[in-house]
Design an enzyme around this catalytic site. Sequence first.
Site, PDB file in Angstrom:
ATOM      1  N   TYR A 112      30.467  65.435  47.344  1.00 45.69           N
ATOM      2  CA  TYR A 112      31.333  66.158  46.412  1.00 45.69           C
ATOM      3  C   TYR A 112      32.280  67.088  47.138  1.00 45.69           C
ATOM      4  CZ  TYR A 112      29.166  64.724  42.055  1.00 45.69           C
ATOM      5  OH  TYR A 112      28.753  64.010  40.967  1.00 45.69           O
TER       6      TYR A 112
ATOM      7  N   GLU B 117       0.717  53.734  49.722  1.00 46.51           N
ATOM      8  CA  GLU B 117       2.023  53.494  49.090  1.00 46.51           C
ATOM      9  C   GLU B 117       2.155  54.243  47.768  1.00 46.51           C
ATOM     10  OE1 GLU B 117       2.616  49.354  48.123  1.00 46.51           O
ATOM     11  OE2 GLU B 117       4.465  49.727  47.009  1.00 46.51           O
TER      12      GLU B 117
END
Lengths: 367, 367
Positions: B96, B197
């Site tokens: 940005y 995981e």
Amino acid sequence: MSSRAEFLKRLEDWGAALTNSILKLQEPVMEIPARTLSNTIWDEKARMLRLGPEKLQRRFLDMKEARRFMQTVLMLRLIVEAIREDVYPTIRDLYYNGKHTIVFKDPLGRTHRENTWDEQAESNAVIEDIEVAANVLREEMGVSADVKGKIVGPIVVRSQGYELDASKFGETALSLPVNVDALEIVKVEATYVLVVEKDAIFQRLVREKFWSQENAILVTAKGMPDRATRRFIRRLNEEYKLPVYVLTDGDPYGWYIYSVYKSGSIKLSYESERLATPDAKFLGLTATDIDAYKISDNYVIAANDRDIKRAQELLRYPWFQKPEWTREVNLFLRKKKKVEIEALSTHGLKFLHDYLRDKIRGRKFID
Amino acid sequence: MSSRAEFLKRLEDWGAALTNSILKLQEPVMEIPARTLSNTIWDEKARMLRLGPEKLQRRFLDMKEARRFMQTVLMLRLIVEAIREDVYPTIRDLYYNGKHTIVFKDPLGRTHRENTWDEQAESNAVIEDIEVAANVLREEMGVSADVKGKIVGPIVVRSQGYELDASKFGETALSLPVNVDALEIVKVEATYVLVVEKDAIFQRLVREKFWSQENAILVTAKGMPDRATRRFIRRLNEEYKLPVYVLTDGDPYGWYIYSVYKSGSIKLSYESERLATPDAKFLGLTATDIDAYKISDNYVIAANDRDIKRAQELLRYPWFQKPEWTREVNLFLRKKKKVEIEALSTHGLKFLHDYLRDKIRGRKFID
């Protein structure tokens, strides 16, 4: 704080009642509060979504109900077994654990095969049924799901005898546990709680020492909040009377996330009483802020169809029926423009701090 | 450990060299290692993906290069400013912060408008260019992104002077910081590191006290790991010689996640030397395990097209060219069946513990 064993008793009693009906040759029937949109009520006085009074009768001998009846009893068994064995299944474990094919013959001798459930959405729904019917929460049953919340700031908590001072975490953070009711809050010296939608913004505020300058507790749940994070924020507000400010992007999704913290969600309206923080203030960007904070065009994003649709939904929710919100949502629908928190760096990266202080000190938040 | 100021010097020197070229009326040229698939090399000896020797010349006076040249200088400026102002931008902030429209006139007097960049993918790519060209990592520049990793277990770390003992977190966990190189490891008493995981499985193993029974450090990064988590695991393996086991689902995506921990990723191959843990062992489910652990059909899921496509890709990667892996991936492609970790509750919820111990003690993992 009740123990897991007490909740076990409540679930076992339910199972025993069903068995007794059968032994007495009566039809076993369950009474379960209806978790439907039409039975979701906006409680204006309590300022939160609640489950209404409507109850469903789940009958074993009703063809339309038999499958769901079987699923409920199956899930009840799985949860009771988990508590007895002292294991902590996830909602996905329970889905897998209960999934199997029932083979049966009808009166004409034909073989049928029926899966207990096919999708996790089905087994999750049954867990929610058990929560409302038995008035025992998933967390209290020791059933886990992903936990997203993390915190830093002037607060000391105790978990399983270990004291954790969240003001002494440096650049790390404290991840919340599945069951935050089992987390004892030992000491709170904060002035307020700042809930940040985005993890990366949380990280920035930690590294830039915003929380210590402000004496605030920083929390993030990375987008749509999980139950644990919502419950923890509610406790800080209820037990310690801390003001709660929610910082989200300036788009309908961000506004909805705020409303979930504040008023509860439609799906879990039976949980609002524990999870919602009606006092929470909105500190994120509004449609007006695009002009008010002179955000440069480079930071402004055109709204897409999903944003528009969600904004129109917000206008229909009773809990968005406040002049401040209808004005902002309507302005958004006219301009069709949204901004993210990062857009505040239009005035330099430190401007986020000024913005937060300006909105809090100047009471420029929306209630 | 170098400080942010030293890295600043390196970036400033680069900018100064470009300025000098211009002041001497020479064309400014940057030399940047090529981050392409063709310049990604499987280093068999080091057992990791690496960036090859190919370098790109980014010339200011080349029409095809001018835009990217401008982007690189713009990003260099933004990062240098952030370090000087002691702020910690996110990669989205930088996107940005640098996004604006350049308006210019061509020799014929016509006005043109050009955006510095349109998508975050462009600004992210420039950050990666700066990392490889200046040999300074994003973390070292104080640029943040989401951090997903959390840990518990017999390890003490220090962050900004605060000591944190991850064996004393009860049911909470320690969230890793953006820059784990700034995290001092004070003491490690673990026998091994178990990388999980899934967050919900991590929660279960915490609550069921698996890590304390096993004296293991538990880590999760919730799916595809971020840089911080990979770096932390690498440090535990390299600095403390701890065995690292990775527990994933039994599908091509899980196997790929494992390979990212072990060998590095294609996109960040220039980072493997810091992020990869070539010693990591695969402890997750294989195609063979479906039979070996007698997993009931109810737990077995039909592979979809994406699974198949990913499996075919794995077979092409040099770092999957091991008999154990090609056998497993080919078996998967024949059977077209996958399983999740939760499938182990086919033998009761405690079976996950037995499975982990069986695979570790029996050395039934894949290297």
